[in-house]
Design a protein around this motif. Structure first.
Motif, PDB file in Angstrom:
ATOM      1  N   UNK A 189       0.821  -1.209   0.000  1.00 36.06           N
ATOM      2  CA  UNK A 189       0.000   0.000   0.000  1.00 36.06           C
ATOM      3  C   UNK A 189       0.856   1.260   0.000  1.00 36.06           C
ATOM      4  N   UNK A 190       1.942   1.270   0.787  1.00 39.06           N
ATOM      5  CA  UNK A 190       2.786   2.470   0.804  1.00 39.06           C
ATOM      6  C   UNK A 190       3.451   2.685  -0.543  1.00 39.06           C
ATOM      7  N   UNK A 191       3.846   1.627  -1.207  1.00 44.07           N
ATOM      8  CA  UNK A 191       4.424   1.759  -2.542  1.00 44.07           C
ATOM      9  C   UNK A 191       3.372   2.285  -3.528  1.00 44.07           C
ATOM     10  N   UNK A 192       2.167   1.757  -3.450  1.00 43.71           N
ATOM     11  CA  UNK A 192       1.109   2.213  -4.347  1.00 43.71           C
ATOM     12  C   UNK A 192       0.784   3.688  -4.117  1.00 43.71           C
ATOM     13  N   UNK A 193       0.709   4.104  -2.854  1.00 41.40           N
ATOM     14  CA  UNK A 193       0.424   5.513  -2.546  1.00 41.40           C
ATOM     15  C   UNK A 193       1.538   6.394  -3.093  1.00 41.40           C
TER      16      UNK A 193
ATOM     17  N   UNK B 212       1.293   6.567  -6.975  1.00 36.21           N
ATOM     18  CA  UNK B 212       0.180   7.433  -7.391  1.00 36.21           C
ATOM     19  C   UNK B 212       0.522   8.904  -7.173  1.00 36.21           C
ATOM     20  N   UNK B 213       1.090   9.220  -6.006  1.00 34.55           N
ATOM     21  CA  UNK B 213       1.462  10.592  -5.705  1.00 34.55           C
ATOM     22  C   UNK B 213       2.529  11.089  -6.686  1.00 34.55           C
ATOM     23  N   UNK B 214       3.528  10.272  -6.918  1.00 32.67           N
ATOM     24  CA  UNK B 214       4.613  10.664  -7.804  1.00 32.67           C
ATOM     25  C   UNK B 214       4.108  10.893  -9.229  1.00 32.67           C
ATOM     26  N   UNK B 215       3.267   9.977  -9.716  1.00 33.45           N
ATOM     27  CA  UNK B 215       2.729  10.127 -11.070  1.00 33.45           C
ATOM     28  C   UNK B 215       1.832  11.351 -11.182  1.00 33.45           C
TER      29      UNK B 215
ATOM     30  N   UNK C 169      -8.485   8.977   3.946  1.00 35.48           N
ATOM     31  CA  UNK C 169      -8.388   9.222   2.510  1.00 35.48           C
ATOM     32  C   UNK C 169      -7.625   8.103   1.844  1.00 35.48           C
ATOM     33  N   UNK C 170      -7.594   8.072   0.509  1.00 40.09           N
ATOM     34  CA  UNK C 170      -6.832   7.003  -0.107  1.00 40.09           C
ATOM     35  C   UNK C 170      -7.311   6.626  -1.400  1.00 40.09           C
TER      36      UNK C 170
END
Length: 143
Positions: free
Chosen positions: A80-84, A87-90, A142-143
């Motif tokens: 989940x931390x990698x996915x967040x 997403x944030x970086x992109x 949030x998420x």
């Protein structure tokens, strides 16, 4: 009027390692090897031996289950931390024009080494992310 029951002698072949363990245990307990062997055989043949072994096995399986549960939680946090982060970086990183992109690719190795070094420090010093993330966090953030 005490009835003395005479013990029966048997001959048993033991592996040298088992014999050494028997001798060491007997010496530590200051008991005869015959007494230790008799108690071990009686314990092995007792009806509740299977129940004791089952209880030990059940405790061990419970420990393994708890460890696997923690491992699943930790892997879930990592994913989940990698996915967040992705997403944030992109969402926040604009595409670079070609000359800047070439410079960024040239700098990528140095930045990766810095990342690996920072990760190594984090893992060796702690605290770990899994310790920072509470298990009872609700989905309302949030998420």
């Amino acid at each position: 009027m005490t009835s003395s029951r005479k013990k029966t002698k048997i001959s048993v072949y033991l592996d040298p390692e088992v014999m050494q363990m028997l001798a060491d245990f007997s010496a530590r307990r200051d008991r005869s090897q015959s007494m230790v062997a008799e108690a071990a055989i009686a314990s092995f043949l007792s009806p509740d031996d299977a129940e004791r072994r089952e209880a030990v096995l059940a405790r061990r399986l419970d420990q393994i289950d708890r460890r696997i549960t923690r491992l699943e939680r930790d892997v879930g946090i990592s994913v989940e931390s990698l996915a967040v982060f992705i997403r944030f970086w992109l969402a926040t990183t604009p595409a670079l024009p070609e000359p800047a992109a070439k410079a960024a690719r040239a700098k990528a190795g140095d930045r990766y080494e810095a990342f690996v070094s920072a990760l190594g420090r984090r893992l060796s010093q702690g605290p770990k992310l899994r310790q920072e993330v509470s298990e009872d966090v609700e989905g309302g953030a949030g998420g």
